[in-house]
Design an enzyme around this catalytic site. Structure first.
Site, PDB file in Angstrom:
ATOM      1  N   HIS A 172      -5.876  -0.847   4.535  1.00 45.64           N
ATOM      2  CA  HIS A 172      -5.494   0.573   4.528  1.00 45.64           C
ATOM      3  C   HIS A 172      -6.665   1.377   5.087  1.00 45.64           C
ATOM      4  CE1 HIS A 172      -3.386   4.001   2.128  1.00 45.64           C
ATOM      5  NE2 HIS A 172      -4.228   4.551   2.988  1.00 45.64           N
TER       6      HIS A 172
ATOM      7  N   THR B 206       0.856  -1.177   0.000  1.00 40.18           N
ATOM      8  CA  THR B 206       0.000   0.000   0.000  1.00 40.18           C
ATOM      9  C   THR B 206       0.895   1.232   0.000  1.00 40.18           C
ATOM     10  OG1 THR B 206      -2.042   0.945   0.849  1.00 40.18           O
ATOM     11  CG2 THR B 206      -0.433   0.286   2.509  1.00 40.18           C
TER      12      THR B 206
ATOM     13  N   CYS C 243      -3.460   7.980   7.358  1.00 38.84           N
ATOM     14  CA  CYS C 243      -4.043   6.642   7.266  1.00 38.84           C
ATOM     15  C   CYS C 243      -3.121   5.640   7.964  1.00 38.84           C
ATOM     16  CB  CYS C 243      -4.195   6.210   5.815  1.00 38.84           C
ATOM     17  SG  CYS C 243      -5.344   7.190   4.863  1.00 38.84           S
TER      18      CYS C 243
END
Lengths: 207, 176
Positions: free
Chosen positions: B61, B38, B44
């Site tokens: 994620h 990711t 995040c």
């Protein structure tokens, strides 16, 4: 926020037109600031998926600088300016009156310079729209980041409350002399805010 | 076995594996020798879960800590409280075992400098706290983490070794 909201073509056009005027004013300020000619593309107002917003600017891991400003008042929302890594350095060089290529990294001075550019551009953008509509708007203190595009934009949107899968984005590209500066402008209005803008333009929308 | 970033790169050249990309508010599960990646975690948080015995791994994620304040949820993987249990169930569906899962966390940074009230709510920090809390409630141990700070991160899970590689701008890659 933007759940199942349909904005008619006419209103989209109006949004695009008003952005065009606002951003034209911003481009002029940037030209004055840098003492160089600045061009811009026709603004694009559209609903986008999250991923599409990133794709407009570049790769997720690309290094960019971002000036983020919150807009308060009659038309609340968020404004973001994003410049590519090289454009950021070029901006600093132009602003400091140095030869292009002198800046190769970003110090505090450079950061403030870029943040200030974002501030000035936003100010002239909002003055133009305010003058035309009589709406009152003010901005928060600019926030600055210089890192991976994906990390910056997702954080910026999360922090401003754009948690939907679709966001209304008004976007344009500034460039100067063969793209020695290439910057993206994003305006993310809050939904109710747009209604007030349309009303002020004498064309209330049924949102 | 802990691979150094150089060894990691060398291993990459000798045995090309599929790298599966996980976007924002997404989760994916795969088994060895594939990798999950990711890109660009800011505030995040990336959560990897790995079962050493079956070499099945998953990556999530998340963007926000808590789904309870939202009514219309289209992507449960966007939230820590929904995404982590969902990832666990997907791994179990593929044959992974809950009691041998180990978690690793990355992200939760404060990307912007300058003071602003909205940013004072620090979503990154809240994402980290919530992710830890949910993992604890599921009885999953956090093996290592690379969280907080002010840099964006890219996270890669190697399902062969269970190692997680963290990439940042301007720094050497790091294995956690």
């Amino acid at each position: 926020m933007a759940e199942s909201i349909v904005i008619s073509d006419i209103h989209m056009d109006a949004l695009q037109e008003i952005s065009n005027i606002g951003l034209g004013n911003a481009a002029t300020s940037l030209a004055e600031l840098l003492n160089k000619k600045v061009d811009m593309s026709v603004p694009n107002a559209c609903f986008f998926d999250f991923e599409q917003v990133f794709d407009m600017v570049g790769g997720l891991e690309e290094v960019v600088s971002c000036v983020h400003l919150g807009v308060e008042g009659d038309v609340p929302g968020t404004i973001m300016f994003i410049f590519s890594e090289q454009s950021t350095y070029n901006l600093v060089d132009m602003l400091m009156g140095q030869d292009l290529g002198s800046t190769t990294g970003l110090d505090n001075m450079g950061e403030s310079a870029v943040a200030e550019i974002g501030n000035v551009l936003t100010g002239s953008f909002m003055n133009a729209i305010g003058g035309m509509t009589g709406l009152k708007m003010s901005t928060s203190v600019p926030m600055f980041a210089f890192d991976m595009l994906g990390a910056i934009m997702s954080s910026s949107m999360a922090a401003s409350g754009y948690w939907d899968d679709h966001v209304l984005v008004i976007e344009t590209l500034f460039f100067q002399n063969n793209e020695s500066i290439k910057g993206h402008f994003f305006l993310l209005p809050e939904t109710g805010a747009l209604n007030r803008l349309f009303e002020a333009l004498g064309m209330p929308a049924e949102l | 076995m802990r691979l150094s970033p150089e060894r990691w790169a060398a291993a990459e050249e000798t045995s090309p594996v599929t790298e599966i990309q996980v976007g924002i508010a997404e989760l994916k599960v795969c088994r060895q020798p594939d990798r999950l990646i990711t890109i660009g975690l800011g505030s995040c948080v990336g959560v990897t879960l790995y079962d050493q015995s079956t070499r099945i791994g998953g990556l999530l994620h998340i963007m926000l800590p808590d789904s309870t304040q939202f009514s219309n949820i289209t992507k449960p993987a966007k939230f820590a409280d929904l995404g982590i249990p969902l990832l666990v169930s997907q791994i179990r569906l593929r044959g992974g075992r809950l009691n041998s899962l180990q978690a690793k966390l990355a992200g939760g940074a404060q990307m912007f400098s300058g003071l602003n009230e909205k940013f004072m709510l620090n979503i990154g920090e809240r994402n980290i706290i919530k992710a830890r809390q949910i993992l604890k409630s599921l009885g999953i141990r956090i093996f290592s983490e690379e969280v907080g700070g002010n840099r964006g991160r890219t996270m890669i899970l190697d399902t062969v070794s269970g190692q997680v590689l963290i990439r940042t701008v301007g720094n050497q890659a790091k294995v956690i």
